[in-house]
Design an enzyme around this catalytic site. Structure first.
Site, PDB file in Angstrom:
ATOM      1  N   PRO A  96       0.794  -1.225   0.000  1.00 46.26           N
ATOM      2  CA  PRO A  96       0.000   0.000   0.000  1.00 46.26           C
ATOM      3  C   PRO A  96       0.831   1.282   0.000  1.00 46.26           C
ATOM      4  O   PRO A  96       1.872   1.358   0.657  1.00 46.26           O
ATOM      5  CB  PRO A  96      -0.818  -0.105   1.296  1.00 46.26           C
ATOM      6  CG  PRO A  96      -0.051  -1.041   2.158  1.00 46.26           C
ATOM      7  CD  PRO A  96       0.588  -2.022   1.218  1.00 46.26           C
ATOM      8  N   ASN A  97       0.323   2.236  -0.759  1.00 47.20           N
ATOM      9  CA  ASN A  97       0.867   3.596  -0.849  1.00 47.20           C
ATOM     10  C   ASN A  97       2.172   3.702  -1.635  1.00 47.20           C
ATOM     11  O   ASN A  97       2.675   4.803  -1.856  1.00 47.20           O
ATOM     12  CB  ASN A  97       1.043   4.218   0.550  1.00 47.20           C
ATOM     13  CG  ASN A  97      -0.279   4.337   1.269  1.00 47.20           C
ATOM     14  OD1 ASN A  97      -1.237   4.885   0.708  1.00 47.20           O
ATOM     15  ND2 ASN A  97      -0.381   3.818   2.484  1.00 47.20           N
ATOM     16  N   ARG A 136       4.999  11.179  -2.525  1.00 45.01           N
ATOM     17  CA  ARG A 136       4.753  10.826  -1.136  1.00 45.01           C
ATOM     18  C   ARG A 136       5.998  11.076  -0.282  1.00 45.01           C
ATOM     19  O   ARG A 136       7.015  10.396  -0.457  1.00 45.01           O
ATOM     20  CB  ARG A 136       4.391   9.338  -1.067  1.00 45.01           C
ATOM     21  CG  ARG A 136       4.206   8.813   0.319  1.00 45.01           C
ATOM     22  CD  ARG A 136       4.160   7.287   0.322  1.00 45.01           C
ATOM     23  NE  ARG A 136       3.915   6.802   1.659  1.00 45.01           N
ATOM     24  CZ  ARG A 136       4.138   5.566   2.072  1.00 45.01           C
ATOM     25  NH1 ARG A 136       4.597   4.673   1.218  1.00 45.01           N
ATOM     26  NH2 ARG A 136       3.900   5.227   3.307  1.00 45.01           N
ATOM     27  N   TYR A 138      11.109   8.990   1.283  1.00 48.74           N
ATOM     28  CA  TYR A 138      11.071   7.905   0.298  1.00 48.74           C
ATOM     29  C   TYR A 138      11.770   8.237  -1.022  1.00 48.74           C
ATOM     30  O   TYR A 138      11.867   7.368  -1.891  1.00 48.74           O
ATOM     31  CB  TYR A 138       9.613   7.508   0.032  1.00 48.74           C
ATOM     32  CG  TYR A 138       8.912   6.970   1.267  1.00 48.74           C
ATOM     33  CD1 TYR A 138       9.356   5.793   1.875  1.00 48.74           C
ATOM     34  CD2 TYR A 138       7.836   7.642   1.842  1.00 48.74           C
ATOM     35  CE1 TYR A 138       8.742   5.299   3.005  1.00 48.74           C
ATOM     36  CE2 TYR A 138       7.201   7.154   2.981  1.00 48.74           C
ATOM     37  CZ  TYR A 138       7.660   5.984   3.555  1.00 48.74           C
ATOM     38  OH  TYR A 138       7.050   5.487   4.686  1.00 48.74           O
ATOM     39  N   ASN A 182       8.137  -5.493  -0.646  1.00 48.29           N
ATOM     40  CA  ASN A 182       8.017  -4.278   0.151  1.00 48.29           C
ATOM     41  C   ASN A 182       6.544  -4.188   0.522  1.00 48.29           C
ATOM     42  O   ASN A 182       5.715  -3.727  -0.268  1.00 48.29           O
ATOM     43  CB  ASN A 182       8.456  -3.028  -0.619  1.00 48.29           C
ATOM     44  CG  ASN A 182       8.430  -1.788   0.277  1.00 48.29           C
ATOM     45  OD1 ASN A 182       7.872  -1.826   1.382  1.00 48.29           O
ATOM     46  ND2 ASN A 182       9.012  -0.689  -0.186  1.00 48.29           N
ATOM     47  N   ALA A 210       3.034  -0.571   4.896  1.00 46.71           N
ATOM     48  CA  ALA A 210       2.525  -0.584   6.263  1.00 46.71           C
ATOM     49  C   ALA A 210       2.050  -1.965   6.706  1.00 46.71           C
ATOM     50  O   ALA A 210       2.058  -2.268   7.910  1.00 46.71           O
ATOM     51  CB  ALA A 210       1.376   0.420   6.388  1.00 46.71           C
ATOM     52  N   HIS A 226       3.991  -4.243   9.235  1.00 46.04           N
ATOM     53  CA  HIS A 226       3.918  -4.111  10.694  1.00 46.04           C
ATOM     54  C   HIS A 226       2.641  -4.692  11.280  1.00 46.04           C
ATOM     55  O   HIS A 226       2.477  -4.716  12.492  1.00 46.04           O
ATOM     56  CB  HIS A 226       4.038  -2.627  11.059  1.00 46.04           C
ATOM     57  CG  HIS A 226       5.118  -1.914  10.299  1.00 46.04           C
ATOM     58  ND1 HIS A 226       6.450  -2.240  10.435  1.00 46.04           N
ATOM     59  CD2 HIS A 226       5.071  -0.933   9.341  1.00 46.04           C
ATOM     60  CE1 HIS A 226       7.169  -1.474   9.613  1.00 46.04           C
ATOM     61  NE2 HIS A 226       6.356  -0.676   8.940  1.00 46.04           N
ATOM     62  N   ASP A 275       1.639 -15.541   7.009  1.00 43.92           N
ATOM     63  CA  ASP A 275       1.236 -16.926   6.782  1.00 43.92           C
ATOM     64  C   ASP A 275       1.372 -17.305   5.304  1.00 43.92           C
ATOM     65  O   ASP A 275       1.732 -18.440   4.979  1.00 43.92           O
ATOM     66  CB  ASP A 275      -0.207 -17.150   7.246  1.00 43.92           C
ATOM     67  CG  ASP A 275      -0.326 -17.187   8.768  1.00 43.92           C
ATOM     68  OD1 ASP A 275       0.721 -17.227   9.445  1.00 43.92           O
ATOM     69  OD2 ASP A 275      -1.466 -17.167   9.279  1.00 43.92           O
ATOM     70  N   GLU A 333      12.419  -9.344   2.576  1.00 41.38           N
ATOM     71  CA  GLU A 333      11.676  -8.147   3.003  1.00 41.38           C
ATOM     72  C   GLU A 333      12.522  -6.923   2.689  1.00 41.38           C
ATOM     73  O   GLU A 333      13.691  -6.866   3.074  1.00 41.38           O
ATOM     74  CB  GLU A 333      11.421  -8.229   4.515  1.00 41.38           C
ATOM     75  CG  GLU A 333      10.809  -6.969   5.077  1.00 41.38           C
ATOM     76  CD  GLU A 333      10.670  -6.992   6.600  1.00 41.38           C
ATOM     77  OE1 GLU A 333      10.828  -8.069   7.218  1.00 41.38           O
ATOM     78  OE2 GLU A 333      10.417  -5.914   7.172  1.00 41.38           O
ATOM     79  N   HIS A 339      12.658  -2.414   2.361  1.00 46.22           N
ATOM     80  CA  HIS A 339      12.078  -1.091   2.613  1.00 46.22           C
ATOM     81  C   HIS A 339      12.999  -0.036   2.027  1.00 46.22           C
ATOM     82  O   HIS A 339      14.232  -0.176   2.073  1.00 46.22           O
ATOM     83  CB  HIS A 339      11.919  -0.839   4.117  1.00 46.22           C
ATOM     84  CG  HIS A 339      11.063  -1.866   4.769  1.00 46.22           C
ATOM     85  ND1 HIS A 339       9.702  -1.872   4.654  1.00 46.22           N
ATOM     86  CD2 HIS A 339      11.388  -2.960   5.501  1.00 46.22           C
ATOM     87  CE1 HIS A 339       9.210  -2.917   5.298  1.00 46.22           C
ATOM     88  NE2 HIS A 339      10.214  -3.600   5.817  1.00 46.22           N
ATOM     89  N   SER A 390      13.002   3.165   3.241  1.00 51.17           N
ATOM     90  CA  SER A 390      13.497   3.891   4.414  1.00 51.17           C
ATOM     91  C   SER A 390      14.069   2.893   5.421  1.00 51.17           C
ATOM     92  O   SER A 390      13.786   1.689   5.337  1.00 51.17           O
ATOM     93  CB  SER A 390      12.353   4.687   5.052  1.00 51.17           C
ATOM     94  OG  SER A 390      11.335   3.813   5.516  1.00 51.17           O
ATOM     95  N   ARG A 415      13.011   4.900  12.492  1.00 57.56           N
ATOM     96  CA  ARG A 415      11.782   5.706  12.446  1.00 57.56           C
ATOM     97  C   ARG A 415      10.907   5.432  13.686  1.00 57.56           C
ATOM     98  O   ARG A 415      11.412   5.045  14.721  1.00 57.56           O
ATOM     99  CB  ARG A 415      11.059   5.433  11.127  1.00 57.56           C
ATOM    100  CG  ARG A 415      11.925   5.808   9.905  1.00 57.56           C
ATOM    101  CD  ARG A 415      11.191   5.582   8.605  1.00 57.56           C
ATOM    102  NE  ARG A 415       9.999   6.421   8.523  1.00 57.56           N
ATOM    103  CZ  ARG A 415       9.009   6.227   7.644  1.00 57.56           C
ATOM    104  NH1 ARG A 415       9.087   5.213   6.783  1.00 57.56           N
ATOM    105  NH2 ARG A 415       7.972   7.025   7.627  1.00 57.56           N
ATOM    106  N   ARG A 474       7.180   1.079  13.602  1.00 57.81           N
ATOM    107  CA  ARG A 474       7.794   0.511  12.392  1.00 57.81           C
ATOM    108  C   ARG A 474       8.945  -0.445  12.731  1.00 57.81           C
ATOM    109  O   ARG A 474       9.532  -1.066  11.855  1.00 57.81           O
ATOM    110  CB  ARG A 474       8.324   1.621  11.475  1.00 57.81           C
ATOM    111  CG  ARG A 474       7.235   2.467  10.880  1.00 57.81           C
ATOM    112  CD  ARG A 474       7.795   3.480   9.885  1.00 57.81           C
ATOM    113  NE  ARG A 474       6.940   4.644   9.822  1.00 57.81           N
ATOM    114  CZ  ARG A 474       5.840   4.741   9.072  1.00 57.81           C
ATOM    115  NH1 ARG A 474       5.482   3.752   8.295  1.00 57.81           N
ATOM    116  NH2 ARG A 474       5.102   5.836   9.088  1.00 57.81           N
TER     117      ARG A 474
HETATM  118  C1  DQA Z   1       8.142   1.285   3.795  1.00 56.03           C
HETATM  119  C2  DQA Z   1       8.240   1.482   5.306  1.00 56.03           C
HETATM  120  C3  DQA Z   1       6.892   1.241   5.969  1.00 56.03           C
HETATM  121  O1  DQA Z   1       6.982   1.449   7.368  1.00 56.03           O
HETATM  122  C4  DQA Z   1       5.860   2.224   5.409  1.00 56.03           C
HETATM  123  O2  DQA Z   1       4.598   1.957   5.969  1.00 56.03           O
HETATM  124  C5  DQA Z   1       5.815   2.212   3.933  1.00 56.03           C
HETATM  125  C6  DQA Z   1       7.059   2.138   3.168  1.00 56.03           C
HETATM  126  C7  DQA Z   1       9.481   1.643   3.082  1.00 56.03           C
HETATM  127  O3  DQA Z   1       9.659   1.198   1.946  1.00 56.03           O
HETATM  128  O4  DQA Z   1      10.295   2.377   3.636  1.00 56.03           O
HETATM  129  O5  DQA Z   1       4.752   2.345   3.323  1.00 56.03           O
HETATM  130  O6  DQA Z   1       7.877  -0.094   3.530  1.00 56.03           O
END
Ligand code: DQA
Length: 146
Positions: A9-10, A17, A22, A73, A76, A79, A86, A97, A99, A101, A106, A110
């Site tokens: 998401p996002n 953003r 980011y 990635n 959110a 977390h 699963d 995994e 990210h 950032s 942070r 997170r």
């Molecule tokens: C993120 C870090 C997450 O905590 C955050 O919710 C994101 C982006 C990152 O790529 O830094 O949406 O996954």
């Protein structure tokens, strides 16, 4: 070797953003740069994004038949999502995994990752390079180095 890159998401909002956190690149920019690297390495990538937890879970479930590894990635959902955890566990595919950032530098919420225990490893804090490093790590699995 086929690698599935999944973005949660996002991440479709990258570029506009919170660029201080980011970066200024869009997800399309990152995909294009990754595609060039992947071609050089002789790997095949499939790069996707969804804001929907269920869709991410379905992609992970389906990956088993067509991919050798997953780079995730989860945004959110990292977390919060036992469902994603699963699905990774059930898929049996090596999953990394990532990210953009450094999540550990942070907010406290997170610092915990639901998915980290079922992933091969975590790459966090290198901006778009987190994606490139994950590609390298996947190639390492195939070479038996990880
Ligand atoms: C993120 C870090 C997450 O905590 C955050 O919710 C994101 C982006 C990152 O790529 O830094 O949406 O996954």
């Amino acid at each position: 070797m086929r690698i599935l890159f999944i973005n949660g998401p996002n991440l479709n909002m990258l570029g506009t953003r919170e660029p201080g956190i980011y970066g200024a690149k869009t997800l399309k920019d990152i995909e294009a740069a990754l595609q060039i690297r992947s071609d050089k390495c002789g790997t095949e990538i499939d790069f996707r994004q969804s804001n929907h937890e269920g869709e991410l879970i379905t992609w992970i479930q389906e990956a088993r038949d067509s991919f050798d590894s997953i780079v995730l990635n989860a945004g959110a959902f990292t977390h919060t999502s036992i469902g994603l955890r699963d699905a990774i566990s059930a898929s049996g595919l090596p999953t990394i995994e990532i990210h953009l950032s450094n999540v550990h530098a942070r907010e406290n919420f997170r610092h915990h990752s639901m998915i980290a225990p079922v992933c091969r490893g975590q790459i966090t804090g290198f901006g778009e390079h987190s994606y490139f490093l994950a590609l390298e790590a996947c190639i390492g699995f195939e070479g038996g180095n990880a």
